[in-house]
Design an enzyme around this catalytic site. Structure first.
Site, PDB file in Angstrom:
ATOM      1  CG  ASP A 245       6.679 -20.826  -1.227  1.00  0.00           C
ATOM      2  OD1 ASP A 245       6.941 -20.801  -0.005  1.00  0.00           O
ATOM      3  OD2 ASP A 245       6.094 -21.778  -1.784  1.00  0.00           O
ATOM      4  CG  HIS A 250      13.115 -24.371  -0.104  1.00  0.00           C
ATOM      5  ND1 HIS A 250      13.449 -24.206   1.216  1.00  0.00           N
ATOM      6  CD2 HIS A 250      11.759 -24.441  -0.130  1.00  0.00           C
ATOM      7  CE1 HIS A 250      12.346 -24.195   1.949  1.00  0.00           C
ATOM      8  NE2 HIS A 250      11.305 -24.320   1.155  1.00  0.00           N
TER       9      HIS A 250
END
Ligand code: BG6
Length: 465
Positions: A245, A250
Site C-alpha cells: 500500500d 509512494h
C-alpha cells in the site's frame, strides 16, 4: 494556484464514483477545481456506480467530505460541480454497458458541438482493473472523437498489481488497449508540493550537490507514520498490507527522488529516466532486513482472526552504483500509531570529530511542511558545550496561510487533463519498484513468521531488524 493552467474541454468518467477513495479525495479535489474556476467550462463529470444512488445522495456525502477537510463548503462551488456532474448506474464487470457508454459520450460531444478529451478514471478495486481495461478496449472507448484531435487517457490508482507478475500482466493488458503515453498511473505522493520541492531543492541549492553521496551521507530514512488505521477500508487493505500500500509505491518514489542522479533537464522524459534508473539500481530487498507488525485491534476490525496482513513495515535497502554504495536506505511505514509524520531524513557523516555528532537534513512532508537542517553550535559560556540549533524553512511561515498550494489530487487531475505525465509513474518505474519488494512479498506470503503486534496509538514495534 496563482499560475492558472489552461485546460481543454474534457469528459471525466469515474469508474467507482461512490467508493471511499473517490468520495474522500477525488470528488473534493474536483469541487476545488470547479470552485476556483480552474476547469474548462465544457467539463462534464460522469460518475459510474453499481449502486442505485441519487445525485443528491452522492453530493450529500461529498459535502460531508469537503467539510471534514475545509470546515466549510462553498455552496456556489458545489452547485457548479453538480450542474456538470451526472451519475449513471453501471456494472463495470458487464461488457454490455461499454458500447452504450461510448454512444452516450459521442452524443454528449455532438450536443456540445466539439470534441472533448476523455479521461477514464479507475477508482475501483485493483482486482477489477484488467477486466475493465479490456472492456474499455472491446467497447471502442479507447478511441477519441472521430472528427477531432482530442485525447483519450486512462487514469489508474495504485496499487498497480499485487506483485511483480500481476503487475507485468496488468501492464501487458493495458498496453493492448492504450499507448504508454495515454496511461496516467497515479501516485499522489509524487504530486505533493513538498515532494516536488525535494527535486527543486537538490537542483537549485548547489551547496548540497557536492556532498550528496555515501562519502558524506551516513543514512537516508524515509518514514510515513500514520495516526489513522485502515479507516473502514477493510476490503481494500486486507491482503494488501503496508508494504504494497505504501512502500512499493509512494515511499520508493520518495526515496528515488531523494537519491537519483539529477535529470539532464526538467522535461518529463528526463525526470522519468532518472527515477527509473535509480529504482532499477536498488538491490532487491533482503527479507532478513525487513520487519513487519500488526496493530492489536486489526484482526477484529477486518473480521479475520488468521489475518497475516501487516499494518507496519520497515525495510532496509542498498542502492547500486558509485554514489550510494555505503549508505543504507531505510523505509518505514505504519498505521494506527501515535502521530502522523511523513518525512525524509538525510543524516550526514562527521569524519572530523565524533561520528555521533552530526547534521541532519529533514524534508518534512506532513505535518508542518518544510525543510529542516539540524546544526551543532557552541553553547555560549566558558565551557565548550554543544547545543542543537535549527535552520528551518516552513511553508506556512514563508508563504502564509493565504497562499495554499494545490492539493495532490487537484494537481493529478489538472496534469492528466493537460497531458503532463511528469508526476505519474511509468510502467518501467512500477515494475522496478515491484522487483525491489518482490523477495519480501514472497517471504511474507501466507505466513506470519516474525510478525509482532503493537498497541494502537503507540510508537510501533522496535524496527531494528
Ligand atoms: C494512500 C494509502 O495511497 O495514501 C492509504 O492507500 C494512506 O493507506 C494514504 O492512508 C496516505 O496519504 P496521505 O496523503 O494522507 O499521506
Amino acid at each position: 494556484m496563482s499560475d492558472r493552467p489552461s485546460l481543454e474541454p474534457s469528459i471525466i468518467v469515474i469508474f467507482g464514483v461512490t467508493g471511499d477513495l473517490s468520495k474522500r479525495y477525488l470528488l473534493p479535489a474536483l469541487y476545488h477545481l470547479f470552485k476556483d474556476n480552474l476547469l474548462n467550462e465544457h467539463t462534464t463529470i460522469i460518475g459510474l456506480t453499481r449502486q442505485s444512488m441519487t445525485t443528491d445522495e452522492l453530493f450529500g456525502q461529498v459535502e460531508l467530505c469537503i467539510n471534514e477537510v475545509d470546515n466549510i463548503c462553498d455552496p456556489a462551488g458545489l452547485k457548479k460541480m453538480r450542474e456538470n456532474t451526472e451519475l449513471h448506474q453501471f456494472d463495470p464487470a458487464d461488457p454490455v454497458g461499454y458500447p452504450k457508454l461510448l454512444e452516450y459520450l459521442n452524443q454528449l460531444e455532438e450536443k456540445q458541438g466539439m470534441c472533448l478529451n476523455r479521461l477514464y478514471y479507475l477508482s475501483i478495486p485493483p482486482q477489477l482493473f484488467t477486466d475493465v481495461v479490456h472492456n474499455i478496449g472491446a467497447g471502442g472507448l479507447n478511441g477519441s472523437c472521430q472528427h477531432g484531435t482530442a485525447k483519450t487517457r486512462l487514469l489508474v490508482e495504485k496499487p498497480f498489481g499485487y506483485d511483480l507478475s500481476s503487475a507485468e500482466a496488468l501492464i501487458a493488458e493495458t498496453s493492448k488497449v492504450f499507448k504508454e503515453e495515454q496511461v496516467f498511473r497515479i501516485d499522489h505522493y509524487l504530486a505533493k508540493e513538498t515532494v516536488q520541492n525535494i527535486l527543486t531543492f537538490r537542483q537549485h541549492n548547489p551547496v548540497f550537490a557536492g556532498i550528496w553521496d555515501d562519502a558524506h551521507i551516513k543514512t537516508i530514512e524515509v518514514v510515513a507514520r500514520e495516526k489513522i488505521g485502515i479507516a473502514g477500508r477493510k476490503n481494500f487493505y486486507e491482503g494488501v498490507g503496508a508494504l504494497r500500500d505504501f512502500i512499493q509505491s509512494h515511499l520508493l518514489q520518495l526515496a528515488a527522488i531523494t537519491t537519483m542522479e539529477l535529470p539532464a533537464d526538467s522535461s518529463s522524459q528526463s525526470i522519468h529516466e532518472s527515477r527509473q534508473a535509480l529504482l532499477e539500481s536498488i538491490t532487491p530487498a533482503d527479507p532478513a532486513l525487513a520487519v513487519r507488525a500488526q496493530y492489536d485491534s486489526y484482526k477484529d476490525e477486518v473480521g479475520n482472526p488468521d489475518s497475516t496482513t501487516e499494518t507496519f513495515a520497515s525495510i532496509k535497502l542498498f542502492i547500486g552504483g558509485e554514489r550510494w554504495q555505503g549508505t543504507p536506505l531505510t523505509i518505514t511505514t505504519g498505521k494506527s500509531l501515535a502521530e502522523k509524520r511523513t518525512e525524509v531524513t538525510v543524516t550526514f557523516t562527521n569524519p572530523h570529530i565524533d561520528s555521533e555528532v552530526t547534521n541532519t537534513l529533514t524534508f518534512r512532508l506532513q505535518p508542518n511542511e518544510g525543510i529542516h537542517l539540524e546544526l551543532r553550535i557552541k553553547k555560549p559560556g566558558f565551557d565548550n558545550e554543544l547545543e542543537d540549533a535549527a535552520m528551518d524553512f516552513s511553508y506556512q511561515h514563508t508563504f502564509g496561510e493565504s497562499s495554499p498550494h494545490p492539493d495532490a489530487y487537484e494537481r493529478v487531475l489538472v496534469d492528466a487533463v493537460r497531458g503532463d505525465r511528469t508526476l505519474f509513474a511509468t510502467s518501467a518505474e512500477v515494475l522496478a519498484s515491484w522487483r525491489i519488494t518482490e523477495p519480501i512479498i514472497q517471504a511474507w506470503r501466507d505466513n506470519a513468521d516474525g510478525m509482532t503486534t503493537y498497541a494502537s496509538g503507540s510508537t510501533g514495534p522496535d524496527i531494528a531488524p
